[in-house]
Design a protein around this motif. Sequence first.
Motif, PDB file in Angstrom:
ATOM      1  N   THR A  43       0.513 -30.894  65.085  1.00  0.00           N
ATOM      2  CA  THR A  43      -0.085 -30.567  66.242  1.00  0.00           C
ATOM      3  C   THR A  43       0.078 -29.117  66.727  1.00  0.00           C
ATOM      4  O   THR A  43       1.320 -28.678  66.560  1.00  0.00           O
ATOM      5  CB  THR A  43       0.422 -31.404  67.529  1.00  0.00           C
ATOM      6  OG1 THR A  43       1.770 -31.494  67.453  1.00  0.00           O
ATOM      7  CG2 THR A  43      -0.117 -33.216  66.934  1.00  0.00           C
ATOM      8  N   PRO A  49      -3.773 -29.785  66.901  1.00  0.00           N
ATOM      9  CA  PRO A  49      -4.919 -30.213  65.717  1.00  0.00           C
ATOM     10  C   PRO A  49      -5.755 -28.983  65.444  1.00  0.00           C
ATOM     11  O   PRO A  49      -6.054 -28.282  66.626  1.00  0.00           O
ATOM     12  CB  PRO A  49      -5.629 -31.362  66.212  1.00  0.00           C
ATOM     13  CG  PRO A  49      -5.450 -31.528  67.396  1.00  0.00           C
ATOM     14  CD  PRO A  49      -4.227 -30.843  67.955  1.00  0.00           C
ATOM     15  N   GLY A  62      -7.977 -28.634  70.518  1.00  0.00           N
ATOM     16  CA  GLY A  62      -7.796 -28.200  69.145  1.00  0.00           C
ATOM     17  C   GLY A  62      -7.651 -26.880  69.238  1.00  0.00           C
ATOM     18  O   GLY A  62      -8.035 -25.791  70.235  1.00  0.00           O
ATOM     19  N   TRP A 117      -8.967 -29.186  65.466  1.00  0.00           N
ATOM     20  CA  TRP A 117     -10.083 -29.447  66.312  1.00  0.00           C
ATOM     21  C   TRP A 117      -9.778 -30.707  67.071  1.00  0.00           C
ATOM     22  O   TRP A 117      -9.000 -31.636  66.690  1.00  0.00           O
ATOM     23  CB  TRP A 117     -11.461 -29.727  65.387  1.00  0.00           C
ATOM     24  CG  TRP A 117     -11.255 -30.606  64.143  1.00  0.00           C
ATOM     25  CD1 TRP A 117     -11.162 -32.011  64.299  1.00  0.00           C
ATOM     26  CD2 TRP A 117     -11.019 -30.215  62.884  1.00  0.00           C
ATOM     27  NE1 TRP A 117     -11.011 -32.650  62.997  1.00  0.00           N
ATOM     28  CE2 TRP A 117     -10.699 -31.587  62.292  1.00  0.00           C
ATOM     29  CE3 TRP A 117     -10.785 -29.174  62.250  1.00  0.00           C
ATOM     30  CZ2 TRP A 117     -10.728 -31.825  60.824  1.00  0.00           C
ATOM     31  CZ3 TRP A 117     -10.689 -29.123  60.769  1.00  0.00           C
ATOM     32  CH2 TRP A 117     -10.487 -30.526  59.979  1.00  0.00           C
TER      33      TRP A 117
END
Length: 455
Positions: free
Chosen positions: A343, A345, A352, A347
């Motif tokens: 993390t 991420p 994200g 997206w």
Amino acid sequence: MNPIEERIAKVFLEAGIGDGEVTPAVAEQIVERCHIKGLTPEDVMQGRTPQGIAALWMHRRMALRPVSSNDEPNDQRYPLLPFSRLVHNAILHDKEAAQRWTFPVQLRAKESEIDAARLSAALETAINNHPVFAMHITEDGQQWYEKGYRTPYLSAKVYNEDGYVYLSLTLNRILGDATSFVLFAQNIWRAYRGEALPHDNYLRYLQQYVAHTKSNTYREHGEWLVQQYGTPNYPLLPRQDSPTGELPTDHPYMPYIVTPGYADKLTTFCRQQKISLNAAFCLLTALAIMDYNGTDKAGLTWAYMGRETNEQMHIFGSLHRDIPMKLTKTMTKTGTMPSHLHTPPLWGAGGGLIEQGILHSDYPFTLSSPADSPWHNAVNVLVQPSMAEAMEGCPAEFEFIPVEPSNESYCMLDIDINLESLTLTFNYSPRHYKAESIRHFATLIERNAEWLINK
């Protein structure tokens, strides 16, 4: 047809005049019967057809358009936009850089399919519609508008030769981004059809940009980017064969172009995962950098269009933004393939890396970093505008004439994504990389694509 062209066509029809039957006397008659303010017999003689005459008339009306409330006074100075400033600085320190940042385009169509005079008028109309072509650029990186001035960073002409009509354009990247070139082409075709062109509010955009650079939001975004990316302890590109750039470049430089065998599967994967191909290739490129360098972290930059309003979609200028990104992987027990990404991420709704990058992209972190910052040479992943989109509405079957390649690339390593046929073009510095190294790097991207699709 637009109303002007319809009126002219009606006079042609009523008078029984064919397109090739325009004499000086007939031209006078047409002008008298059309009742169009500003239409001259010279327009009729040169345009010959209702469409061509309307285009010439429209061109002159655009050229005479009074300065609107959206246009700034001629003596207003603005700083160059971030990417234009980067190109400007490169040219200041190396005159040969001007050639590397200059892109020639040459098209031709048969004389039977296109009217050269009308195309020439359409070209002038399109040029006059974009303030950037009338901007003076000073040595200290300022720009100012002068109506009627023509920038030396643009060369454009239409000419006949050997039964063909040629459209020759040479534009320097200091003027605008790739999206700008697409809308410029579309405006040439619009002007040829005699249509009014969308207004280019480049000057107002510059005014808004300068005001935003003085805001707290701009400052806070800059601080956030420095905190996130200020001291990269991870590679931003595959290890260079010659870090000092001493490889020989005696032969003309050619980029490496790949048509991925995994194109259909990757497209399907992205559609199912609701992610863009741009985001997917950022991931694949970062993983390939890690594999190439033997690391578990990597960074890169990716190009964001930066056009967030309908008004901005009609501006010729360097509105695109260069966004940094850092990714990390963990290894499987075999140590050969990434199992997941840490993390945050890549997206995800609001959190994200893609979304956060766009949110903070108003601050040009990578372009304004110190001269010795490694971010200036980071791999850049970018989706190229559609060539079909640029030729949309084109009035003839134009063919592209190949241009002699130079011995240099304009970047360290850019990966261009062509979505029309999903090809990857690796533009790289031949002074730093051997061709076989770039081919190997492309293979690593392919391996990671196969992992991503099948994981």
